[in-house]
Design a protein around this motif. Structure first.
Motif, PDB file in Angstrom:
ATOM      1  N   TYR A  33       0.950  -1.236  -0.025  1.00 30.93           N
ATOM      2  CA  TYR A  33      -0.060   0.034  -0.219  1.00 30.93           C
ATOM      3  C   TYR A  33       0.851   1.174  -0.186  1.00 30.93           C
ATOM      4  O   TYR A  33       0.459   2.249  -0.727  1.00 30.93           O
ATOM      5  N   PHE A  34       1.973   1.260   0.792  1.00 30.44           N
ATOM      6  CA  PHE A  34       2.654   2.433   0.890  1.00 30.44           C
ATOM      7  C   PHE A  34       3.620   2.858  -0.200  1.00 30.44           C
ATOM      8  O   PHE A  34       3.917   3.783  -0.640  1.00 30.44           O
ATOM      9  N   SER A  35       3.880   1.650  -1.051  1.00 32.33           N
ATOM     10  CA  SER A  35       4.702   1.913  -2.097  1.00 32.33           C
ATOM     11  C   SER A  35       4.016   2.136  -3.393  1.00 32.33           C
ATOM     12  O   SER A  35       4.288   2.704  -4.208  1.00 32.33           O
ATOM     13  N   GLY A  41       1.687   6.244  -0.172  1.00 34.29           N
ATOM     14  CA  GLY A  41       2.002   6.261   1.535  1.00 34.29           C
ATOM     15  C   GLY A  41       3.254   6.682   1.879  1.00 34.29           C
ATOM     16  O   GLY A  41       3.217   7.447   2.965  1.00 34.29           O
ATOM     17  N   PHE A  42       4.230   6.207   1.113  1.00 33.91           N
ATOM     18  CA  PHE A  42       5.670   6.543   1.477  1.00 33.91           C
ATOM     19  C   PHE A  42       5.677   8.170   1.327  1.00 33.91           C
ATOM     20  O   PHE A  42       6.239   9.095   1.880  1.00 33.91           O
ATOM     21  N   ASP A  92       6.646   5.931  12.108  1.00 33.24           N
ATOM     22  CA  ASP A  92       5.863   6.147  10.844  1.00 33.24           C
ATOM     23  C   ASP A  92       4.706   5.222  10.533  1.00 33.24           C
ATOM     24  O   ASP A  92       3.794   5.737  10.281  1.00 33.24           O
ATOM     25  N   ILE A  93       5.082   4.052  10.856  1.00 31.31           N
ATOM     26  CA  ILE A  93       4.106   2.973  10.587  1.00 31.31           C
ATOM     27  C   ILE A  93       4.092   2.070  11.686  1.00 31.31           C
ATOM     28  O   ILE A  93       5.252   1.297  12.069  1.00 31.31           O
ATOM     29  N   TYR A 144       0.743   5.826  10.327  1.00 29.91           N
ATOM     30  CA  TYR A 144      -0.261   4.704  10.008  1.00 29.91           C
ATOM     31  C   TYR A 144      -0.136   3.625  11.186  1.00 29.91           C
ATOM     32  O   TYR A 144       0.778   3.151  11.594  1.00 29.91           O
ATOM     33  N   ARG A 150      -4.951   6.238   9.961  1.00 30.76           N
ATOM     34  CA  ARG A 150      -3.857   7.278   9.982  1.00 30.76           C
ATOM     35  C   ARG A 150      -4.306   8.015  11.169  1.00 30.76           C
ATOM     36  O   ARG A 150      -5.480   8.408  11.602  1.00 30.76           O
TER      37      ARG A 150
END
Length: 285
Positions: A94-96, A100-101, A223-224, A255, A280
């Motif tokens: 999801y983050f890539s 998200g990043f 961060d996550i 997140y 989030r």
């Protein structure tokens, strides 16, 4: 408390509730009545070898062990450590794949240092190693300047010992790690075993930690935070306490990721749901 013909120690409902209440007080994990046979099966060997005459004498022994080893042995046996590489992979990518990043300020070719990720309930290490590989696939050679650190915690010492070594059998890897990843991120030990390469192992800090602790000893925020398929063992009150601590230790804009089959519905929490099992912390960044 009696030994059956199958060598399993049978316990009464009252004895089961005695154990369940003790586990809940110590760890916040709630064993429902249908878990009675699981408790009998997993603790029978301990009870027989210790020649305990009653469940109360066993619990007294665990409580009085100042080393904490007997308590740890109890939880090692009672907790299930089942995971696999790239489990629920959409929650990793999801983050890539969905910005998200970028939303966290981490961009390829831009050195914004200190990516901090927490894998809470990391089991035998498959999740944090999958996270590390996902980061490497996305950032490549640009990852090192970001000083990535993945904290991986679990309540089971036995699971953490395997996680630290990073050694897995072919059957534990085959179904979920493609050949490209296997060749690139693992070293072959023999025909049946592979070890995660050292630079990836060095990205991860493994520690024993109980999510039910009153105090979380972290100096910095994350961060996550991944906490997937762990909170199913907790009741609503314990979940809300844990989630409030996750919120405290998530960076503004950070997140929380839970399992695909889990939900924070009907729980009081300050996170905002942004996609399925992804939440989030909405504050000014």
């Amino acid at each position: 408390m009696e030994i059956s013909n199958t060598d399993t120690v049978r316990i009464s409902d009252a004895e089961f509730h005695m154990i369940a209440d003790f586990v809940y007080r110590e760890f916040g994990i709630r064993f429902a009545d249908q878990k009675k046979s699981l408790v009998e099966g997993r603790l029978s060997k301990v009870w027989k070898e210790g020649e305990y005459r009653s469940i109360r004498s066993y619990l007294d022994d665990v409580k009085n062990d100042r080393s904490g080893r007997k308590l740890q042995e109890m939880m090692n046996r009672l907790t299930t450590n089942h995971s696999y590489f790239f489990r629920e992979n959409q929650l990793l990518t999801y983050f890539s794949q969905n910005g998200g990043f970028q939303s966290l300020g981490f961009m390829p070719h831009q050195a914004n240092p200190d990516i901090r990720i927490w894998s809470a309930g990391c089991s035998e290490g498959q999740e944090p190693y999958s996270i590390a590989i996902t980061l490497l696939e996305y950032f490549g050679s640009n990852l090192k300047p970001l000083n990535p650190l993945i904290l991986a915690t679990d309540i089971s010492e036995r699971a953490l010992m395997k996680a630290v070594n990073g050694i897995y059998t072919k059957s534990e890897i085959d179904e979920n790690v493609n050949k490209l990843f296997l060749n690139h991120y693992f070293d072959s030990i023999d025909r049946d075993r592979f070890q995660v390469k050292k630079p990836i192992r060095d990205m991860i800090l493994f520690r024993r930690f109980n999510l039910n602790n009153e105090v979380y000893p972290f100096k910095n925020q994350f961060d996550i935070i991944y906490c997937r398929n762990v909170m199913i063992y907790f009741d609503s009150e314990s979940k809300e306490k844990i989630i409030s601590k996750f919120y405290r230790y998530a960076k503004p804009g950070g997140y929380l990721v839970i399992g695909c089959s889990e939900s924070l519905n009907n729980l009081k929490h300050p996170f905002k749901q942004v996609a399925g099992s992804i939440y989030r912390k909405i504050e000014k960044i």
